[in-house]
Design a protein around this motif. Sequence first.
Motif, PDB file in Angstrom:
ATOM      1  N   LEU A  69      79.058  -3.099 -32.188  1.00  4.87           N
ATOM      2  CA  LEU A  69      80.378  -3.062 -32.695  1.00  4.87           C
ATOM      3  C   LEU A  69      80.665  -2.273 -34.027  1.00  4.87           C
ATOM      4  N   ALA A  70      79.304  -2.018 -34.548  1.00  3.05           N
ATOM      5  CA  ALA A  70      79.101  -1.484 -35.948  1.00  3.05           C
ATOM      6  C   ALA A  70      77.570  -0.911 -36.261  1.00  3.05           C
ATOM      7  N   ILE A  71      77.518   0.343 -36.534  1.00  2.00           N
ATOM      8  CA  ILE A  71      76.265   0.729 -37.051  1.00  2.00           C
ATOM      9  C   ILE A  71      76.212   1.163 -38.529  1.00  2.00           C
ATOM     10  N   HIS A  72      75.213   0.544 -39.266  1.00  2.00           N
ATOM     11  CA  HIS A  72      75.238   0.632 -40.649  1.00  2.00           C
ATOM     12  C   HIS A  72      74.057   1.473 -41.241  1.00  2.00           C
ATOM     13  N   ALA A  73      73.424   2.191 -40.496  1.00  3.06           N
ATOM     14  CA  ALA A  73      72.064   2.969 -40.786  1.00  3.06           C
ATOM     15  C   ALA A  73      72.056   3.996 -39.851  1.00  3.06           C
ATOM     16  N   ASP A  74      71.425   5.426 -40.330  1.00  2.00           N
ATOM     17  CA  ASP A  74      71.563   6.319 -39.565  1.00  2.00           C
ATOM     18  C   ASP A  74      70.067   7.045 -39.789  1.00  2.00           C
ATOM     19  N   PHE A  75      69.946   8.274 -39.241  1.00  2.00           N
ATOM     20  CA  PHE A  75      68.587   9.133 -39.291  1.00  2.00           C
ATOM     21  C   PHE A  75      68.395   9.373 -40.642  1.00  2.00           C
ATOM     22  N   ASN A  76      67.045   9.123 -41.056  1.00  2.00           N
ATOM     23  CA  ASN A  76      66.372   9.509 -42.351  1.00  2.00           C
ATOM     24  C   ASN A  76      66.976   8.427 -43.769  1.00  2.00           C
ATOM     25  N   ASP A  77      67.814   7.414 -43.182  1.00  2.00           N
ATOM     26  CA  ASP A  77      68.256   6.563 -44.274  1.00  2.00           C
ATOM     27  C   ASP A  77      67.174   5.772 -44.606  1.00  2.00           C
ATOM     28  N   ARG A  78      66.857   5.586 -46.048  1.00  2.00           N
ATOM     29  CA  ARG A  78      66.148   4.605 -46.369  1.00  2.00           C
ATOM     30  C   ARG A  78      66.566   3.018 -46.628  1.00  2.00           C
ATOM     31  N   VAL A  79      65.978   2.223 -46.154  1.00  2.00           N
ATOM     32  CA  VAL A  79      66.449   0.774 -45.969  1.00  2.00           C
ATOM     33  C   VAL A  79      65.359  -0.132 -46.783  1.00  2.00           C
ATOM     34  N   SER A  80      66.000  -1.208 -47.254  1.00  2.00           N
ATOM     35  CA  SER A  80      65.120  -2.176 -47.459  1.00  2.00           C
ATOM     36  C   SER A  80      65.090  -3.201 -46.654  1.00  2.00           C
ATOM     37  N   GLU A  81      64.009  -4.146 -47.028  1.00  2.00           N
ATOM     38  CA  GLU A  81      63.821  -5.288 -45.834  1.00  2.00           C
ATOM     39  C   GLU A  81      65.114  -6.389 -46.263  1.00  2.00           C
ATOM     40  N   GLY A  82      65.748  -6.510 -44.908  1.00  2.00           N
ATOM     41  CA  GLY A  82      66.798  -7.499 -44.835  1.00  2.00           C
ATOM     42  C   GLY A  82      68.328  -6.662 -44.866  1.00  2.00           C
ATOM     43  N   ASP A  83      68.260  -5.275 -45.025  1.00  2.00           N
ATOM     44  CA  ASP A  83      69.459  -4.749 -44.943  1.00  2.00           C
ATOM     45  C   ASP A  83      70.046  -4.773 -43.597  1.00  2.00           C
ATOM     46  N   LEU A  84      71.353  -4.574 -43.512  1.00  2.00           N
ATOM     47  CA  LEU A  84      72.144  -4.449 -42.277  1.00  2.00           C
ATOM     48  C   LEU A  84      71.984  -3.245 -41.696  1.00  2.00           C
ATOM     49  N   LEU A  85      71.714  -3.363 -40.417  1.00  2.00           N
ATOM     50  CA  LEU A  85      71.550  -2.125 -39.716  1.00  2.00           C
ATOM     51  C   LEU A  85      72.440  -1.716 -38.675  1.00  2.00           C
ATOM     52  N   LEU A  86      72.857  -2.973 -37.665  1.00  2.00           N
ATOM     53  CA  LEU A  86      73.745  -2.659 -36.831  1.00  2.00           C
ATOM     54  C   LEU A  86      74.188  -4.207 -36.286  1.00  2.00           C
ATOM     55  N   GLN A  87      75.494  -4.247 -35.744  1.00  2.00           N
ATOM     56  CA  GLN A  87      76.369  -5.385 -35.438  1.00  2.00           C
ATOM     57  C   GLN A  87      76.632  -5.358 -34.125  1.00  2.00           C
ATOM     58  N   ILE A  88      76.241  -6.163 -33.246  1.00  2.00           N
ATOM     59  CA  ILE A  88      76.838  -6.595 -31.975  1.00  2.00           C
ATOM     60  C   ILE A  88      78.030  -7.447 -31.782  1.00  2.00           C
ATOM     61  N   ASP A  89      78.852  -7.006 -31.070  1.00  2.00           N
ATOM     62  CA  ASP A  89      80.025  -7.914 -30.982  1.00  2.00           C
ATOM     63  C   ASP A  89      79.631  -9.397 -30.680  1.00  2.00           C
ATOM     64  N   PRO A  90      80.099 -10.402 -31.824  1.00  2.00           N
ATOM     65  CA  PRO A  90      79.649 -11.752 -31.858  1.00  2.00           C
ATOM     66  C   PRO A  90      80.444 -12.700 -31.066  1.00  2.00           C
ATOM     67  N   ALA A  91      81.771 -11.986 -30.385  1.00  2.00           N
ATOM     68  CA  ALA A  91      82.692 -12.993 -29.844  1.00  2.00           C
ATOM     69  C   ALA A  91      82.520 -14.078 -28.805  1.00  2.00           C
ATOM     70  N   THR A  92      81.751 -13.525 -27.981  1.00  2.00           N
ATOM     71  CA  THR A  92      81.070 -14.381 -26.934  1.00  2.00           C
ATOM     72  C   THR A  92      80.055 -15.299 -27.353  1.00  2.00           C
ATOM     73  N   PHE A  93      79.388 -15.098 -28.394  1.00  2.00           N
ATOM     74  CA  PHE A  93      78.382 -15.992 -28.959  1.00  2.00           C
ATOM     75  C   PHE A  93      78.991 -17.020 -29.554  1.00  2.00           C
TER      76      PHE A  93
END
Length: 321
Positions: A69-93
């Motif tokens: 559904l959405a991507i919140h990180a890309d190549f060479n990005d610095r991230v911290s533990e717990g940061d949101l990276l990607l969202q899969i469509d949750p409607a079915t779940f």
Amino acid sequence: MVRRIVIVAVVVLVAAAGFFVIRGRKAKAVEYRTEPLGRGDIVMRVSATGTVKPVTQVEIGSQVSGTVLAIHADFNDRVSEGDLLLQIDPATFRAQLSQARANEMKAQVSVDDAARALRRAQEMRSQNLVSEEALETALSGHRQALASLEQTRASRELAEANLRYTTIRAPLSGVIVSRNVDVGQTVAASLQAPKLFVIANDLTEMQVETQIDEADIGKISEGLEAAFTVDAYPEESFRGSVEQVRLEPIEQQNVITYTTIIRVRNPELKLKPGMTANVTVIVNRADAVLKVANAALRFRPKDGSQNGAPAREGSPASARS
């Protein structure tokens, strides 16, 4: 007349034979090349080829299937533990979770009914109005209702977990080395979790994974000094040390090698993951010693003689011939 011609021909042949014999002896004369002795450092090295890798590198996958559904990180990005990276469509779940909660509520109602039936059976049994068998039946029904409630609770917890898994977060702090999905792509998690991202924990600390041949692995031990070059910086030598010699043998085309890990600092971030390294491990060295040319140790006269004279029995030249 004929006799004179024969005599002249014989003399010419003898003279020619003598000339070629003398010339051949001169051509086979032993020549010597001399070099002065000197002092310097002698280093024993083992060479190999390896790959530059981060010390800690994590592949991030997905435990559930769905559409990105959405991507919140890309190549060479610095991230911290717990940061949101990607969202899969949750409607079915979400729908599955709602269904699981409804089943749990239904099972709870069944437990309450079974509990009331059990209490009535116990009261009536105390007054001897029902048989022992009726009481046991009520007790069994109550236990079955409790088991069904536990099952629906487990289904609800599984649905909650699957819903949480639709949100992919960074398990550690680091740099995004690889991203393998795009928005709208379907992620299929079956027997193996699909690889979504690769995160390197700290690119200032790198390691070189190299394969050392079994003939040289006996000389390698932890703590030995190592140096290597990469094609990106051919004039620069990077230095590190042997951190680990793995015991697992690797066979390739009937050749056994052992993986050796070389740890190296990378404060300027010149070394990139995946670079090919030409490694040299220093296994022994002697400083300020007398040195002689290596060619002198390999000298072997072709005719088995030494200094132009036949080799004597028991001499090194005769032993090698």
